[in-house]
Every structure is written in C-alpha cells, then in structure tokens.
Design a protein around this motif. Sequence first.
Motif, PDB file in Angstrom:
ATOM      1  N   GLY A   9       0.768  -1.225   0.000  1.00 40.89           N
ATOM      2  CA  GLY A   9       0.000   0.000   0.000  1.00 40.89           C
ATOM      3  C   GLY A   9       0.803   1.280   0.000  1.00 40.89           C
ATOM      4  N   VAL A  10       2.102   1.205  -0.252  1.00 35.45           N
ATOM      5  CA  VAL A  10       2.976   2.375  -0.270  1.00 35.45           C
ATOM      6  C   VAL A  10       3.425   2.655  -1.699  1.00 35.45           C
ATOM      7  CG1 VAL A  10       5.152   3.368   0.549  1.00 35.45           C
ATOM      8  CG2 VAL A  10       3.786   1.940   2.082  1.00 35.45           C
ATOM      9  N   SER A  11       3.367   3.917  -2.107  1.00 33.76           N
ATOM     10  CA  SER A  11       3.897   4.360  -3.401  1.00 33.76           C
ATOM     11  C   SER A  11       5.003   5.378  -3.138  1.00 33.76           C
ATOM     12  CB  SER A  11       2.804   5.003  -4.255  1.00 33.76           C
ATOM     13  OG  SER A  11       1.798   4.077  -4.555  1.00 33.76           O
ATOM     14  N   GLU A  12       6.114   5.244  -3.847  1.00 32.16           N
ATOM     15  CA  GLU A  12       7.266   6.120  -3.616  1.00 32.16           C
ATOM     16  C   GLU A  12       7.753   6.720  -4.928  1.00 32.16           C
ATOM     17  OE1 GLU A  12       9.307   3.666   0.088  1.00 32.16           O
ATOM     18  OE2 GLU A  12       9.589   2.984  -1.981  1.00 32.16           O
ATOM     19  N   MET A  13       8.174   7.964  -4.870  1.00 32.09           N
ATOM     20  CA  MET A  13       8.830   8.613  -5.998  1.00 32.09           C
ATOM     21  C   MET A  13      10.261   8.915  -5.594  1.00 32.09           C
ATOM     22  SD  MET A  13       7.726  11.935  -8.261  1.00 32.09           S
ATOM     23  CE  MET A  13       7.635  13.041  -6.842  1.00 32.09           C
ATOM     24  N   PHE A  14      11.190   8.145  -6.168  1.00 32.68           N
ATOM     25  CA  PHE A  14      12.610   8.327  -5.919  1.00 32.68           C
ATOM     26  C   PHE A  14      13.212   9.194  -7.026  1.00 32.68           C
ATOM     27  CE2 PHE A  14      11.820   4.322  -3.746  1.00 32.68           C
ATOM     28  CZ  PHE A  14      12.685   4.300  -2.683  1.00 32.68           C
ATOM     29  N   PHE A  15      14.253   9.938  -6.666  1.00 31.78           N
ATOM     30  CA  PHE A  15      15.124  10.570  -7.642  1.00 31.78           C
ATOM     31  C   PHE A  15      16.547  10.111  -7.344  1.00 31.78           C
ATOM     32  CE2 PHE A  15      11.525  13.414  -7.880  1.00 31.78           C
ATOM     33  CZ  PHE A  15      11.455  13.704  -9.233  1.00 31.78           C
ATOM     34  N   GLY A  16      17.326   9.892  -8.404  1.00 31.57           N
ATOM     35  CA  GLY A  16      18.688   9.440  -8.184  1.00 31.57           C
ATOM     36  C   GLY A  16      19.580   9.733  -9.365  1.00 31.57           C
ATOM     37  N   LYS A  17      20.844   9.318  -9.227  1.00 32.37           N
ATOM     38  CA  LYS A  17      21.845   9.453 -10.290  1.00 32.37           C
ATOM     39  C   LYS A  17      22.830   8.300 -10.182  1.00 32.37           C
ATOM     40  CE  LYS A  17      22.192  14.365 -11.474  1.00 32.37           C
ATOM     41  NZ  LYS A  17      23.142  15.485 -11.654  1.00 32.37           N
ATOM     42  N   PRO A  18      23.457   7.959 -11.293  1.00 35.33           N
ATOM     43  CA  PRO A  18      24.554   6.991 -11.198  1.00 35.33           C
ATOM     44  C   PRO A  18      25.716   7.605 -10.426  1.00 35.33           C
ATOM     45  CG  PRO A  18      23.815   7.270 -13.477  1.00 35.33           C
ATOM     46  CD  PRO A  18      23.212   8.375 -12.681  1.00 35.33           C
ATOM     47  N   ARG A  19      26.279   6.837  -9.507  1.00 31.66           N
ATOM     48  CA  ARG A  19      27.536   7.262  -8.876  1.00 31.66           C
ATOM     49  C   ARG A  19      28.696   7.045  -9.827  1.00 31.66           C
ATOM     50  NH1 ARG A  19      28.289   5.153  -2.692  1.00 31.66           N
ATOM     51  NH2 ARG A  19      26.920   6.663  -1.623  1.00 31.66           N
ATOM     52  N   VAL A  35       6.361  10.129  -0.621  1.00 31.00           N
ATOM     53  CA  VAL A  35       5.847   8.822  -0.214  1.00 31.00           C
ATOM     54  C   VAL A  35       4.345   8.963   0.037  1.00 31.00           C
ATOM     55  CG1 VAL A  35       5.931   6.971   1.504  1.00 31.00           C
ATOM     56  CG2 VAL A  35       8.042   8.165   0.861  1.00 31.00           C
ATOM     57  N   ILE A  36       3.550   8.114  -0.610  1.00 31.54           N
ATOM     58  CA  ILE A  36       2.100   8.126  -0.449  1.00 31.54           C
ATOM     59  C   ILE A  36       1.674   6.768   0.103  1.00 31.54           C
ATOM     60  CG2 ILE A  36      -0.126   8.364  -1.621  1.00 31.54           C
ATOM     61  CD1 ILE A  36       1.318  10.001  -3.757  1.00 31.54           C
ATOM     62  N   ARG A  37       0.799   6.789   1.117  1.00 27.74           N
ATOM     63  CA  ARG A  37       0.353   5.548   1.740  1.00 27.74           C
ATOM     64  C   ARG A  37      -1.177   5.470   1.715  1.00 27.74           C
ATOM     65  NH1 ARG A  37       1.172   4.839   7.176  1.00 27.74           N
ATOM     66  NH2 ARG A  37       1.217   7.069   7.584  1.00 27.74           N
ATOM     67  N   THR A  38      -1.687   4.270   1.524  1.00 26.05           N
ATOM     68  CA  THR A  38      -3.112   4.049   1.702  1.00 26.05           C
ATOM     69  C   THR A  38      -3.410   4.003   3.206  1.00 26.05           C
ATOM     70  OG1 THR A  38      -2.942   1.640   1.761  1.00 26.05           O
ATOM     71  CG2 THR A  38      -3.164   2.685  -0.413  1.00 26.05           C
ATOM     72  N   PRO A  39      -4.673   4.126   3.608  1.00 22.46           N
ATOM     73  CA  PRO A  39      -4.997   4.099   5.043  1.00 22.46           C
ATOM     74  C   PRO A  39      -4.570   2.815   5.749  1.00 22.46           C
ATOM     75  CG  PRO A  39      -6.845   4.984   3.797  1.00 22.46           C
ATOM     76  CD  PRO A  39      -5.859   4.482   2.789  1.00 22.46           C
ATOM     77  N   SER A  40      -4.508   1.710   5.006  1.00 21.82           N
ATOM     78  CA  SER A  40      -4.153   0.430   5.637  1.00 21.82           C
ATOM     79  C   SER A  40      -2.682   0.068   5.471  1.00 21.82           C
ATOM     80  CB  SER A  40      -5.013  -0.691   5.032  1.00 21.82           C
ATOM     81  OG  SER A  40      -4.763  -0.797   3.635  1.00 21.82           O
ATOM     82  N   ALA A  41      -1.884   0.955   4.883  1.00 24.00           N
ATOM     83  CA  ALA A  41      -0.486   0.626   4.570  1.00 24.00           C
ATOM     84  C   ALA A  41       0.393   0.658   5.808  1.00 24.00           C
ATOM     85  CB  ALA A  41       0.054   1.598   3.528  1.00 24.00           C
ATOM     86  N   GLU A  42       1.561   0.031   5.676  1.00 25.50           N
ATOM     87  CA  GLU A  42       2.571   0.089   6.730  1.00 25.50           C
ATOM     88  C   GLU A  42       3.109   1.506   6.849  1.00 25.50           C
ATOM     89  OE1 GLU A  42       6.654  -1.135   4.482  1.00 25.50           O
ATOM     90  OE2 GLU A  42       5.169  -2.750   4.713  1.00 25.50           O
ATOM     91  N   ASP A  43       3.663   1.817   8.002  1.00 20.40           N
ATOM     92  CA  ASP A  43       4.203   3.141   8.279  1.00 20.40           C
ATOM     93  C   ASP A  43       5.500   3.345   7.487  1.00 20.40           C
ATOM     94  OD1 ASP A  43       4.844   5.586   9.327  1.00 20.40           O
ATOM     95  OD2 ASP A  43       5.178   4.883  11.381  1.00 20.40           O
ATOM     96  N   ALA A  44       5.522   4.366   6.654  1.00 13.84           N
ATOM     97  CA  ALA A  44       6.727   4.700   5.879  1.00 13.84           C
ATOM     98  C   ALA A  44       6.673   6.172   5.534  1.00 13.84           C
ATOM     99  CB  ALA A  44       6.807   3.864   4.615  1.00 13.84           C
ATOM    100  N   THR A  45       7.776   6.880   5.764  1.00 15.55           N
ATOM    101  CA  THR A  45       7.817   8.311   5.477  1.00 15.55           C
ATOM    102  C   THR A  45       8.934   8.691   4.507  1.00 15.55           C
ATOM    103  OG1 THR A  45       9.219   8.704   7.421  1.00 15.55           O
ATOM    104  CG2 THR A  45       6.825   8.888   7.723  1.00 15.55           C
TER     105      THR A  45
END
Length: 212
Positions: free
Chosen positions: A141-151, A163-173
């Motif tokens: 139930g968690v959706s994440e938008m990452f940004f990154g670059k090659p090292r 980070v977007i969570r549904t009401p029933s999702a695990e805790d993640a910030t």
Amino acid sequence: MTSSDQPERGSGDAAVQAAAERAEQTRGRNVPQFDDLPGVGDTANLRLGAELNQACLALLPLVGVWRGDGEAKHPALPESYWFRQQVTFAHDGRPFVFYESRAWRLDREGGEVVAPDFREVGWLRPQADDTIEFLLVHAGGVSEMFFGKPRNQTTWEFATDAVIRTPSAEDATAASRLYGVVEGALAYVEERATSEHELQPRLSAKLDRVVG
C-alpha cells in the motif's frame, strides 16, 4: 589450463572468467513472453528483443533477472529475518526500464521458504540531465517517488522525494536505495524511515544473474 594456471580468487582474471562462465548459463534465457500480444515484448536480455533505448544506457548493467538471499531488519520490524528474492530489470525499447521484485521469507539464513513476502513494481525513467526518476509501488500500500543518479558506471543511488500511503499501509515516510553491480552480482541496501524512526537499514541482499 592446469591447476597452477588457474587465476587467483579475487583477481581481475578470476572475475572475468567467472563472468564468462555465468554468461554461458544466462545468455540464452529471458523473461516469459506471450507470442499473441501486439508490439514488442519486454526483454531482460540485452542479446534478445528490442535494442536498449539510448536514454537508458546508464542502466544497462542492471538489465537482467537476478536471484539471491537477503536480510530484513529495522526498528519498526518485530525481528530481523532472511528472505529469498527475484529482481527483474526489463525494457521494451522505449526510454524507461521496468522493475519488478518478488520475495519469499525464509526460516533461517540460507534456509527454506516458509511464506510469500514483499512485492514491488515500478519504472526507472532516465532524464536528459542524468537524473533518474524511479517510481515504485509496494503491494503493502505504499507508493514512492525516488530521484537518483549513477555514482559511476555500476552504482546507482536513489532517495525519495514523495511517499504516499493508503490508510491500511505500513508506516513509511522516506527511503533511500543504493544498487551496485560488483563482480557480476547485484547488491543493494535500502534504508527506510517511519513516523517514529529516522532512516535506518531495512533491506540488503546480494543477487546473482540468472537471465541476460
């Protein structure tokens, strides 16, 4: 080659030889295909299917299917545990790479599978300024938008912007991930934060190439 001619373990020659031996087992394999679908199918093998889009060249070493074991631990988890994982990086010739991960909980390190575990799916979208957008959705139930670059040519680092969570999702910030291809294996570490814990290691694994 005699035993005295064998390259020493850990040497550059040994790494090249090991990579060649792995390639003999993986070069002809690919992700399953349905022949009755229109258009070009996904490929996780750079030798087969569509050519990798020029925009995705920075992700070329990741393309393939990888399997191995890892460990999950975090203050938010009741206890640490081991898991088996398959990770797929595939493409269809367009300027993005498809990502999928499946994992199974083990009864101990190197042990037997006891239950299905986490699943993830997403897309890596390289941009003209060398940044990479990594859109990731978890079955929990968690959706994440990452940004990154090659090292560098074989290491990639990502951090969440949202980070977007549904009401029933695990805790993640928040989360961060570091991927690296080292001597033919894919290794990664994920750190995760919750509403009660700052970023701390949550997942780590070393996976061997089985396709590509």
